[in-house]
Write an enzyme that holds these catalytic residues in place. Sequence first.
Site, mmCIF file in Angstrom:
data_model
loop_
_atom_site.group_PDB
_atom_site.id
_atom_site.type_symbol
_atom_site.label_atom_id
_atom_site.label_comp_id
_atom_site.label_asym_id
_atom_site.label_seq_id
_atom_site.Cartn_x
_atom_site.Cartn_y
_atom_site.Cartn_z
ATOM 1 N N ASP A 108 0.831 -1.208 0.000
ATOM 2 C CA ASP A 108 0.000 0.000 0.000
ATOM 3 C C ASP A 108 0.862 1.254 0.000
ATOM 4 O OD1 ASP A 108 -3.042 -0.920 0.936
ATOM 5 O OD2 ASP A 108 -1.489 -2.212 1.744
ATOM 6 N N LEU A 174 -3.902 0.396 -3.467
ATOM 7 C CA LEU A 174 -4.018 -1.054 -3.364
ATOM 8 C C LEU A 174 -5.420 -1.370 -2.875
ATOM 9 C CD1 LEU A 174 -1.385 -3.485 -1.721
ATOM 10 C CD2 LEU A 174 -3.789 -4.031 -2.122
ATOM 11 N N THR A 177 -6.856 -4.894 0.176
ATOM 12 C CA THR A 177 -5.683 -5.185 1.009
ATOM 13 C C THR A 177 -5.871 -6.466 1.825
ATOM 14 O OG1 THR A 177 -5.091 -2.840 1.159
ATOM 15 C CG2 THR A 177 -4.172 -4.290 2.826
ATOM 16 N N HIS A 243 -20.020 -9.346 3.679
ATOM 17 C CA HIS A 243 -21.455 -9.339 3.965
ATOM 18 C C HIS A 243 -22.272 -9.989 2.852
ATOM 19 C CE1 HIS A 243 -20.641 -5.247 2.219
ATOM 20 N NE2 HIS A 243 -21.595 -5.644 1.407
ATOM 21 N N ASP A 298 -12.349 4.010 -3.444
ATOM 22 C CA ASP A 298 -12.659 2.630 -3.820
ATOM 23 C C ASP A 298 -13.548 2.553 -5.059
ATOM 24 O OD1 ASP A 298 -11.310 1.319 -1.696
ATOM 25 O OD2 ASP A 298 -12.962 1.737 -0.340
#
Length: 356
Positions: A108, A174, A177, A243, A298
């Site tokens: 990262d 990254l 992770t 989830h 993201d």
Amino acid sequence: MAPMGIRLSPLGVAVFFLLGLGVLYHLYSGFLAGRFSLFGLGGEPAGGAAEVAVDGGTVDLREMLAVAVLAAERGGDEVRRVRESNVLHEKSKGKTREGAEDKMTSGDVLSNRKMFYLLKTAFPNVQINTEEHVDASDKEVIVWNRKIPEDILKEIAAPKEVPAESVTVWIDPLDATQEYTEDLRKYVTTMVCVAVNGKPVLGVIHKPFSEYTAWAMVDSGSNVKARSSYNEKTPKIIVSRSHAGMVKQVALQTFGNQTLIIPAGGAGYKVLALLDVPDMTQEKADLYIHVTYIKKWDICAGNAILKALGGHMTTLSGEEISYTGSDGIEGGLLASIRMNHQALVRKLPDLEKSGH
């Protein structure tokens, strides 16, 4: 009697004149120092965001795309090198809202350094937001050779200038992770997104371990395309590994027992699952659903790519996502392409509530 006053010799006049010039020089040099610091030549601010220059002129989005592709690939080189060394220097940044460890590795950090400074050196006047902390003491000047790759020139024939102050860059050095630490390499990506006035206009998603790169610019061109067909009636739904069960329960109620849930890591990987990607490690899905809080670095690149290809990425309530202000969104996520997106939103009224 002559009036009282001060008489100056020619030498005195010269001294006062030189003193005046000295004062003006120091005032002006102080002004210039302030201007240069705004242009990123006086060090980076703390945290993951860079300062924006005042009156920074314009930038060419086509050039930004070229540098974004290069940055994602350079970052990917670091990610791959660290993983293959098997020395990750893994540590926790704390807990996510769901209680999972928010991990960070050398991959990262080193990827972030390459990506951030390549973009910052090429475009010093734009805002850059990145997931990882930018260490001003570890500054690196990485020079872009100003060459635009042929595949970009083929798709985007002309420059596209926008005000530098309207641009926000989002970097994920990254993505996935957690999966990276588990050596689940197919999920890992590096990503760059450029938003103009909060709207995603270009995105790059790079897979370091298969060395595949997808890019697109809204209203311009791309090197990736949508698949020829999607199953809207009983879709394959790709969701986060953490989830999958939560989404599956509601999805089966909404679309029926034939609905398939694909647990996966990484938002970049999940967006690529909706597209025609020539990568044997890439799973295929019809919808991407996320039901908890998610960070903008993201999703911005995937949002831009989907938008460029005619797809959609919104909150679960159908709201467009603005890539300014805070670095996360609360309203969950629904991504689709070549489907009736608003009809899908209406079918999923309870998912956001289920995620909190």
